[in-house]
Scaffold this active site. Structure first.
Site, short mmCIF file in Angstrom:
data_model
loop_
_atom_site.label_atom_id
_atom_site.label_comp_id
_atom_site.label_asym_id
_atom_site.label_seq_id
_atom_site.Cartn_x
_atom_site.Cartn_y
_atom_site.Cartn_z
N GLY A 29 0.57 -0.89 -0.21
CA GLY A 29 0.16 0.04 -0.40
C GLY A 29 0.80 0.71 -0.11
N GLY A 30 -0.16 2.17 0.12
CA GLY A 30 1.45 3.19 0.34
C GLY A 30 1.68 3.63 1.12
CB SER B 24 0.74 -0.85 5.30
OG SER B 24 -0.32 -0.99 4.28
CE LYS C 172 -2.41 -2.59 6.58
NZ LYS C 172 -3.81 -1.80 6.00
CG ASP D 97 -10.38 4.43 2.01
OD1 ASP D 97 -10.93 5.06 0.93
OD2 ASP D 97 -8.83 3.30 1.87
CE LYS E 223 -9.80 2.21 -1.30
NZ LYS E 223 -8.27 3.65 -1.76
N PRO E 224 -14.57 -0.03 -4.44
CG PRO E 224 -15.96 -0.08 -6.51
CD PRO E 224 -15.11 1.23 -4.64
CG ASN F 1 -10.36 -0.08 1.20
OD1 ASN F 1 -9.70 -1.03 0.95
ND2 ASN F 1 -11.03 0.95 1.11
#
Length: 313
Positions: free
Chosen positions: A43-44, A46, A63, A158, A160-161, A163
């Site tokens: 991710g941005g 993690s 994570k 947050d 969104k599809p 997630n």
């Protein structure tokens, strides 16, 4: 009814007696609990890996923060909040959190249940293959997760599809509580504004398709309003419903600025005006009600939204 395809059975390890009956060492070393790491996603800020829990002999999701953010106090606080919010929201439509700890370098990590399946983004990329009834069922399950979270004082922020994960056995899970907003006991905000952090990651999310986070953000989230509340999630879920009906997000553009400006100032056409297929009138109206620019004008609770989606549309 069209069903979602299952992932290959090879993804599910066989249970053997050699694993179930293996004794633990008399002195358990938590530093050597996890092994056989495999990268799943970056991710941005993690990294998500799969690994084997050698105490319970199962594969889990691990994570952690990227190295450049691992010692940043703000990122550590955000990471801790995500882990604890995920752990405290124990619901069939959220991912169970197993452990929060520090690695050998003293950096935070947390482990979660490993779930196989497809994100709703992957499903939407092949929208023509799926029955609308099933897609609405998925959205109802996401709404149940949000109803539970809102009842416990948490706004996701947050939705969104990307997630939403749909598993092969019918499970639907709302992921990634890293931008969740919580409140102090006196009603004050317990989180710093995170909209800028979202926009920072859009170059990755939107590259080439412009279908990322910003297309699902409510006007008040874009403005970073201090009084933002749970109704921001209703807007975002309405945007997810819009894409199920119309085949595209409610707001698209050539740049991030175009999308932000459109969300704040332009009228959104109803799904029926965009879709290549027939859109049920009741869903058309309900979707647009969720996407009203003013929070007071929208569907007010996720419970109300669930009841409407369960009607004979």
């Amino acid at each position: 009814m069209t069903r979602f395809a299952a992932t290959p059975e090879d993804d599910y390890p066989v249970v053997y007696i050699a694993d179930t009956d293996k004794p633990l060492p008399r002195k358990v070393n938590p530093a050597t609990r996890y092994a056989y790491f495999k990268l799943i996603a970056r991710g941005g800020r993690s990294i998500i890996q799969s690994c084997k829990d050698l105490h319970l002999m199962r594969v889990v999701c691990y994570k952690s923060l990227k190295a450049e953010f691992a010692d940043d106090p703000d990122e550590q606080r955000r990471f801790l909040r995500e882990a604890r919010v995920s752990a405290m929201l124990q619901h069939p439509n959220t991912v169970p959190t197993y452990e929060l700890g520090r690695d050998l370098q003293g950096h935070y990590y947390f482990t979660m249940k490993m779930i196989h399946g497809y994100t709703l983004r992957e499903i939407y990329d092949y929208r023509e293959r799926y029955d609308l009834t099933r897609l609405v069922e998925v959205i109802i399950q996401v709404a149940h997760a949000l109803e539970y979270a809102h009842g416990h004082g948490v706004a996701h922020r947050d939705v969104k599809p990307e997630n939403v994960l749909v598993g092969p056995f019918g499970e639907v899970l709302l992921l990634d509580w890293g931008l969740a907003k919580v409140w102090d006991p006196d009603g004050g905000s317990g989180t710093e504004p995170a909209t800028e952090a979202v926009v920072d990651d859009l170059s990755l999310t939107l590259h080439g398709r412009l279908q990322g986070t910003v297309s699902y953000m409510s006007p008040e989230q874009i403005r970073m309003d201090d009084d933002i509340d749970y109704r921001t999630d209703i807007y975002s879920l309405g945007a997810v419903l819009y894409e199920a009906l119309a085949g595209q997000p409610p707001v698209i553009g050539e740049s991030i600025d175009d999308i932000l400006d459109h969300t704040l100032h332009a009228d959104i056409p109803p799904p029926s005006a965009v879709s290549k297929g027939v859109v049920p009138e009741r869903l058309d109206e309900l979707c647009m009600l969720c996407l009203r620019r003013g929070a007071d004008e929208r569907v007010q609770t996720t419970g109300e939204l669930i009841r409407e989606l369960q009607e004979d549309w």
